[in-house]
Design an enzyme around this catalytic site. Structure first.
Site, PDB file in Angstrom:
ATOM      1  N   ASP A  79       0.817  -1.221   0.000  1.00 29.43           N
ATOM      2  CA  ASP A  79       0.000   0.000   0.000  1.00 29.43           C
ATOM      3  C   ASP A  79       0.852   1.273   0.000  1.00 29.43           C
ATOM      4  O   ASP A  79       2.026   1.254   0.305  1.00 29.43           O
ATOM      5  CB  ASP A  79      -0.954   0.002   1.212  1.00 29.43           C
ATOM      6  CG  ASP A  79      -0.229  -0.184   2.541  1.00 29.43           C
ATOM      7  OD1 ASP A  79       0.810  -0.873   2.570  1.00 29.43           O
ATOM      8  OD2 ASP A  79      -0.687   0.366   3.562  1.00 29.43           O
ATOM      9  N   GLU A 137      -0.614  -1.987   5.185  1.00 26.60           N
ATOM     10  CA  GLU A 137       0.337  -1.918   6.304  1.00 26.60           C
ATOM     11  C   GLU A 137       0.238  -0.597   7.044  1.00 26.60           C
ATOM     12  O   GLU A 137       0.491  -0.520   8.235  1.00 26.60           O
ATOM     13  CB  GLU A 137       1.769  -2.127   5.795  1.00 26.60           C
ATOM     14  CG  GLU A 137       2.808  -2.364   6.898  1.00 26.60           C
ATOM     15  CD  GLU A 137       3.229  -1.114   7.649  1.00 26.60           C
ATOM     16  OE1 GLU A 137       3.446  -1.201   8.879  1.00 26.60           O
ATOM     17  OE2 GLU A 137       3.348  -0.042   7.038  1.00 26.60           O
ATOM     18  N   GLU A 138      -0.126   0.471   6.325  1.00 28.46           N
ATOM     19  CA  GLU A 138      -0.013   1.825   6.887  1.00 28.46           C
ATOM     20  C   GLU A 138      -1.192   2.235   7.758  1.00 28.46           C
ATOM     21  O   GLU A 138      -1.200   3.328   8.302  1.00 28.46           O
ATOM     22  CB  GLU A 138       0.121   2.855   5.746  1.00 28.46           C
ATOM     23  CG  GLU A 138       1.357   2.677   4.873  1.00 28.46           C
ATOM     24  CD  GLU A 138       2.634   3.163   5.547  1.00 28.46           C
ATOM     25  OE1 GLU A 138       2.567   3.626   6.694  1.00 28.46           O
ATOM     26  OE2 GLU A 138       3.700   3.054   4.913  1.00 28.46           O
ATOM     27  N   ARG A 178      18.780  -6.720  13.076  1.00 33.81           N
ATOM     28  CA  ARG A 178      18.792  -6.601  14.523  1.00 33.81           C
ATOM     29  C   ARG A 178      18.038  -7.777  15.141  1.00 33.81           C
ATOM     30  O   ARG A 178      16.909  -8.063  14.765  1.00 33.81           O
ATOM     31  CB  ARG A 178      18.159  -5.298  15.000  1.00 33.81           C
ATOM     32  CG  ARG A 178      18.256  -5.181  16.509  1.00 33.81           C
ATOM     33  CD  ARG A 178      17.636  -3.935  17.090  1.00 33.81           C
ATOM     34  NE  ARG A 178      17.785  -4.000  18.528  1.00 33.81           N
ATOM     35  CZ  ARG A 178      18.831  -3.529  19.204  1.00 33.81           C
ATOM     36  NH1 ARG A 178      19.787  -2.898  18.562  1.00 33.81           N
ATOM     37  NH2 ARG A 178      18.905  -3.656  20.510  1.00 33.81           N
ATOM     38  N   HIS A 364       8.123   8.658   4.165  1.00 36.12           N
ATOM     39  CA  HIS A 364       6.890   9.420   4.427  1.00 36.12           C
ATOM     40  C   HIS A 364       7.051  10.909   4.096  1.00 36.12           C
ATOM     41  O   HIS A 364       6.395  11.745   4.696  1.00 36.12           O
ATOM     42  CB  HIS A 364       6.423   9.254   5.887  1.00 36.12           C
ATOM     43  CG  HIS A 364       5.971   7.863   6.210  1.00 36.12           C
ATOM     44  ND1 HIS A 364       4.939   7.602   7.094  1.00 36.12           N
ATOM     45  CD2 HIS A 364       6.393   6.660   5.764  1.00 36.12           C
ATOM     46  CE1 HIS A 364       4.773   6.279   7.178  1.00 36.12           C
ATOM     47  NE2 HIS A 364       5.651   5.689   6.388  1.00 36.12           N
TER      48      HIS A 364
HETATM   49 NI    NI Z   1       6.581   0.991   5.342  1.00 32.97          NI
END
Ligand code: NI
Length: 392
Positions: A79, A137-138, A178, A364
């Protein structure tokens, strides 16, 4: 094996750039990825890979290798964001107010690249690859939670899941890992502080919600400084305070919105309770009221120790030690967390910056873009990690 995958990825690069540019030109908002989903389905059909549509626009595909073995899931989100792109490239977004500013076009393209590479090699490999092209996802509640609910992790159930995300702070060709806690849980906090409005010159006749709100916001930080265990990273930020009074008008109420982020489920719930109590009681003590609405967001991303250690080791074999870095914990959130809470997963970062002194293009933002050579690593390394994970 490494050389062969690298050659394949490099051969696929021009095609992947085309695919990425197509997706970049035609971004779609969370839960509205209909054309993107169709495009993915067409590519999978061309590659001869069977798939199923899950949760309306999600796509789950299976590559069955020559012999039985482990099932490994690979996830890419698809998305875009409600941002107006300001880049002046030939592949800039054609959809007004919508932009792939978080690199999900790169994730999707890379996974399609992985599909092409693994489909070719499948007869010689052992195991099953599950490709998860994820919606939404957002935006809450997060496409990952919907796809899990709708069976994306069943029939067959994978034993591990890998995901990658673009990382503009790292040069293209490099990746970062990580182990353990990596990205924070993220909850939305909404307060409505109710007083009694009136003339600002007659405070004794009003209950001033602006002053009450000020006390609440300051007092809230003692939850972070005094109630939190010092070893537990946490953030409580309020980015929106709306008091629609005037120089001489006290408003009836004030609206506040913020975010709470941390890395522990028990503390997360406790903190919600403390936030609620403190806001309600502070308002009450000052003659007002506070309505508290906490919208629970994504859990924290937990990278499995063994899976991540192995993936990092294989990445070093694939890219060379100079191209694999260790990542810091981050307070940003990711709905990959839903997978990592129910099965071993690792979420790693794909460098996308142009050269060592290339311009950093923040995620973003309306100027976000990537060095498209990152797709070679995005597809090649993920294909290699999938093969290695099936063997382990
Ligand atoms: Ni993302």
């Amino acid at each position: 094996m490494i050389e062969r995958i690298k050659e394949e990825a490099s051969r696929l690069l021009p095609e992947m750039i085309e695919v990425r540019r197509h997706l970049h030109r035609h971004p779609e908002l969370s839960f509205e990825e209909f054309e993107t989903s169709k495009f993915i389905q067409q590519r999978l059909t061309q590659l001869g890979i069977p798939f199923e549509v899950v949760s309306k626009t999600g796509v789950v595909a299976l590559i069955q290798c020559g012999a039985e073995g482990k099932v490994i899931a690979l996830r890419a989100d698809m998305d875009a964001l409600p941002i107006q792109e300001t880049n002046d490239t030939e592949y800039a977004s054609k959809n007004i107010g919508v932009m792939h500013a978080c690199g999900h076009d790169v994730h999707t393209t890379s996974l399609l690249g992985v599909a092409a590479i693994l489909k070719n090699m499948a007869p010689e490999l052992k195991g099953t690859i599950k490709l998860i092209f994820q919606l939404g996802e957002e935006k809450l509640p997060g496409g990952a939670s919907l796809m899990i609910r709708d069976g994306a992790l069943e029939n067959p159930a994978p034993t591990a899941i890998l995901g990658q995300h673009v990382y503009p702070e790292l040069e293209a060709g490099k990746v970062g890992f990580r182990s353990g806690k990596y990205m924070a849980s993220a909850d939305e906090i909404y307060l409505k502080v109710i007083g009694k409005g009136g003339h600002a010159a007659l405070p004794d006749r009003n209950i001033d919600p602006v002053l009450i709100t000020s006390h609440i916001i300051v007092a809230m930080q003692q939850i972070i400084s005094r109630r939190r265990h010092p070893n537990m990273p946490s953030v409580l930020s309020f980015g929106r305070v709306e008091a629609l009074g005037a120089t001489n008008v006290i408003p009836n109420h004030v609206e506040v919105a913020g975010t709470f982020r941390t890395f522990d489920e028990e503390w997360r719930l406790k903190a919600h309770e403390l936030i609620r109590e403190l806001a309600e009681n502070t308002a009450k003590a000052m003659g007002g009221n506070c309505e508290v609405d906490i919208r629970v967001g994504y859990p924290f991303v937990k990278n499995d120790e063994v899976l991540t250690k192995n993936a990092k080791m294989h990445a070093i074999d694939f890219l060379g030690p100079g191209n694999v870095v260790d990542l810091e914990m981050r307070m940003t959130g990711e709905d990959f967390a839903y997978y990592s809470q129910v099965m071993p997963g690792t979420f790693y970062r794909l460098g996308t910056k142009e050269g060592a002194d290339g311009k950093m293009r923040g995620l973003h933002t309306s100027t976000f873009d990537v060095d498209e050579t990152c797709l070679e690593t995005g597809a090649g390394l993920m294909a290699y990690l999938a093969i290695k994970s099936m063997e382990e």
